[in-house]
Design an enzyme around this catalytic site. Structure first.
Site, PDB file in Angstrom:
ATOM      1  N   PRO A   1       1.054  -1.418  -0.002  1.00 39.71           N
ATOM      2  CA  PRO A   1      -0.011  -0.010   0.005  1.00 39.71           C
ATOM      3  C   PRO A   1       1.025   1.050   0.133  1.00 39.71           C
ATOM      4  O   PRO A   1       1.864   1.172   0.645  1.00 39.71           O
ATOM      5  CB  PRO A   1      -0.781  -0.209   1.309  1.00 39.71           C
ATOM      6  CG  PRO A   1       0.080  -1.031   2.247  1.00 39.71           C
ATOM      7  CD  PRO A   1       0.691  -2.023   1.151  1.00 39.71           C
TER       8      PRO A   1
ATOM      9  N   THR B   1       0.350   5.415  -0.057  1.00 38.92           N
ATOM     10  CA  THR B   1      -0.484   6.817  -0.373  1.00 38.92           C
ATOM     11  C   THR B   1      -0.045   7.459  -1.537  1.00 38.92           C
ATOM     12  O   THR B   1       1.229   7.815  -1.534  1.00 38.92           O
ATOM     13  CB  THR B   1      -0.185   7.496   1.149  1.00 38.92           C
ATOM     14  OG1 THR B   1      -0.994   7.012   1.998  1.00 38.92           O
ATOM     15  CG2 THR B   1      -1.089   9.031   0.841  1.00 38.92           C
TER      16      THR B   1
ATOM     17  N   GLN C   1      -6.316  -1.550   2.404  1.00 39.44           N
ATOM     18  CA  GLN C   1      -5.762  -1.341   3.986  1.00 39.44           C
ATOM     19  C   GLN C   1      -6.669  -0.157   4.468  1.00 39.44           C
ATOM     20  O   GLN C   1      -7.138   0.614   3.586  1.00 39.44           O
ATOM     21  CB  GLN C   1      -4.492  -0.757   3.447  1.00 39.44           C
ATOM     22  CG  GLN C   1      -3.668  -0.417   4.810  1.00 39.44           C
ATOM     23  CD  GLN C   1      -2.598   0.245   4.981  1.00 39.44           C
ATOM     24  OE1 GLN C   1      -2.287   1.285   4.544  1.00 39.44           O
ATOM     25  NE2 GLN C   1      -1.303  -0.763   5.069  1.00 39.44           N
TER      26      GLN C   1
ATOM     27  N   TYR D   1      -0.087   5.898  13.076  1.00 34.04           N
ATOM     28  CA  TYR D   1      -1.555   6.050  13.077  1.00 34.04           C
ATOM     29  C   TYR D   1      -2.083   5.557  13.943  1.00 34.04           C
ATOM     30  O   TYR D   1      -1.667   4.952  15.020  1.00 34.04           O
ATOM     31  CB  TYR D   1      -2.130   5.574  11.555  1.00 34.04           C
ATOM     32  CG  TYR D   1      -1.289   6.562  10.689  1.00 34.04           C
ATOM     33  CD1 TYR D   1      -1.205   7.904  10.310  1.00 34.04           C
ATOM     34  CD2 TYR D   1      -1.022   5.631   9.368  1.00 34.04           C
ATOM     35  CE1 TYR D   1      -0.764   8.383   9.594  1.00 34.04           C
ATOM     36  CE2 TYR D   1      -0.018   6.272   8.478  1.00 34.04           C
ATOM     37  CZ  TYR D   1      -0.008   7.569   8.336  1.00 34.04           C
ATOM     38  OH  TYR D   1       0.556   8.186   7.388  1.00 34.04           O
TER      39      TYR D   1
ATOM     40  N   ARG E   1      -0.833  -5.295   9.083  1.00 40.91           N
ATOM     41  CA  ARG E   1       0.518  -4.783   8.870  1.00 40.91           C
ATOM     42  C   ARG E   1       1.059  -4.087   9.874  1.00 40.91           C
ATOM     43  O   ARG E   1       0.538  -3.227  10.862  1.00 40.91           O
ATOM     44  CB  ARG E   1       0.394  -3.699   7.648  1.00 40.91           C
ATOM     45  CG  ARG E   1       1.788  -3.301   6.974  1.00 40.91           C
ATOM     46  CD  ARG E   1       1.722  -2.343   5.732  1.00 40.91           C
ATOM     47  NE  ARG E   1       2.993  -2.706   5.038  1.00 40.91           N
ATOM     48  CZ  ARG E   1       3.493  -1.644   4.331  1.00 40.91           C
ATOM     49  NH1 ARG E   1       3.076  -0.430   4.515  1.00 40.91           N
ATOM     50  NH2 ARG E   1       4.610  -2.068   3.581  1.00 40.91           N
TER      51      ARG E   1
END
Length: 353
Positions: A23, A25, A98, A180, A227
């Site tokens: 993944p 961004t 994700q 996060y 993950r």
């Protein structure tokens, strides 16, 4: 002896090969978080990967970190992602989404008016993020979630998983790294709570484990991945003992029967993240970070993991699988267009042919 090009079954996910697109961004969604034509073309071009893990999508408006970051909340989001998944499936690919709640990494210049930035504790992240309207901005000072609100966010992850399946995804992956929200709960520096989600190690990993359990109950554990990246300090994360913290997360997550663990190489020398993954997710491990084709093949042959994910190599090489199989040189990419709007540096990289 397994190779990168052999098929693989991870939970309920059949992979045609062991090359996974990690993944990344890329900030190409519409302003409201809806995937558009560019994202359809981008992911479809990379459908020869055994598995695509699509970029982190927010499960609620409070979870959005970045401008032009996709969501998986509204009917428009679901319809936009359905176009992406249909295009990938039409080319024989598999794709999971994700799920990413940014927590304290956010700005009022990014979120809709009135949407708060929330976190485990009211501790501001000492980082800046880019906003389209105001340039670089410090992250907002977050409000601490109440205990009931934390449970509500767990429910949001479960609904986001259902929305992903409605959008045609083959499964979902919990983003539990890069500073996060799940990692904020795990880390001693960002979690100063005194309720059941703070304090002890077991309490600090409770939130991500509950999210995984809720997602698994919503869509089946064989369609859920995790993950993680032990030792990662990105986005102002500080943990007193990251090895111990991630060992406990892996131990509890493994008991849920998930499809896979997607583990990044630890950025510190005293943590062997791959060994941790092998101990708890034998037969279900995707390795990530810093691999080239030869290194990935050697890791698979040595039994370090079952698959290897590539990020940067997939940016400039939509046909990465074919290039690796044929031994062709890999193209580079333009760092200046990683997060900009438009097709440049996104859908205009050619195949080797």
């Amino acid at each position: 002896m397994a190779t990168l090009f052999d098929p693989l079954q991870l939970g309920d996910l059949p992979l045609a090969n062991r090359i996974v697109m990690a993944p990344m961004t890329r900030n190409r969604a519409e302003p409201d978080g809806t995937p558009g034509d560019l994202m359809v073309d981008y992911y479809a071009a990379r459908a020869s990967a055994g598995l695509i893990v699509a970029e982190g999508a927010w499960p609620s408006a409070a979870g959005q970190a970045y401008c032009r970051q996709p969501g998986i909340v509204t009917p428009a989001h679901i319809a936009g992602w359905r176009r992406v998944t249909d295009a990938v499936h039409a080319r024989g690919g598999r794709i999971v989404l994700q799920l990413m709640h940014a927590g304290r990494i956010g700005s009022r210049h990014v979120k809709p008016e009135g949407v708060e930035t929330v976190a485990p504790s009211a501790i501001q992240a000492r980082v800046e993020i880019f906003t389209d309207s105001a340039g670089m901005q410090a992250c907002d000072s977050p409000r601490a979630l109440s205990t009931d609100e934390v449970r509500g966010v767990v429910a949001e992850f479960a609904q986001a998983a259902r929305n992903a399946i409605a959008a045609g995804f083959d499964g979902v992956e919990l983003h539990c790294t890069s500073g996060y929200l799940p990692m904020q709960f795990m880390a001693t520096g960002s979690n100063q709570r005194s309720d059941e989600y703070g304090g002890s190690l077991a309490n600090r990993v409770r939130f991500p484990v509950e999210c995984l359990a809720a997602m698994a109950e919503a869509i089946g554990p064989g369609r859920v991945g995790l993950r993680m990246n032990p030792g990662n300090t990105y986005n102002d994360i500080l943990d007193a003992n990251p090895a111990e913290t991630h060992l406990e997360l892996a131990r509890q997550a493994a008991a849920l029967g998930l499809a896979y663990l997607h583990v990044m190489r630890a950025p510190v020398a005293d943590i062997d993240a791959f060994a941790l993954g092998r101990e708890h997710f034998a037969g279900r491990l995707i390795l990530n970070d810093g691999f080239d084709g030869a290194g990935a093949g050697a890791a698979i042959a040595a039994g370090q993991g079952e698959a290897v994910s590539f990020a940067r190599h997939f940016i400039g090489n939509p046909d990465l699988v074919e290039r690796l199989q044929a031994g062709l040189p890999l193209a580079g990419f333009d760092r200046r267009t990683l997060y900009t709007a438009g097709a440049a540096g996104y859908t205009d990289y050619p195949t080797a042919a």
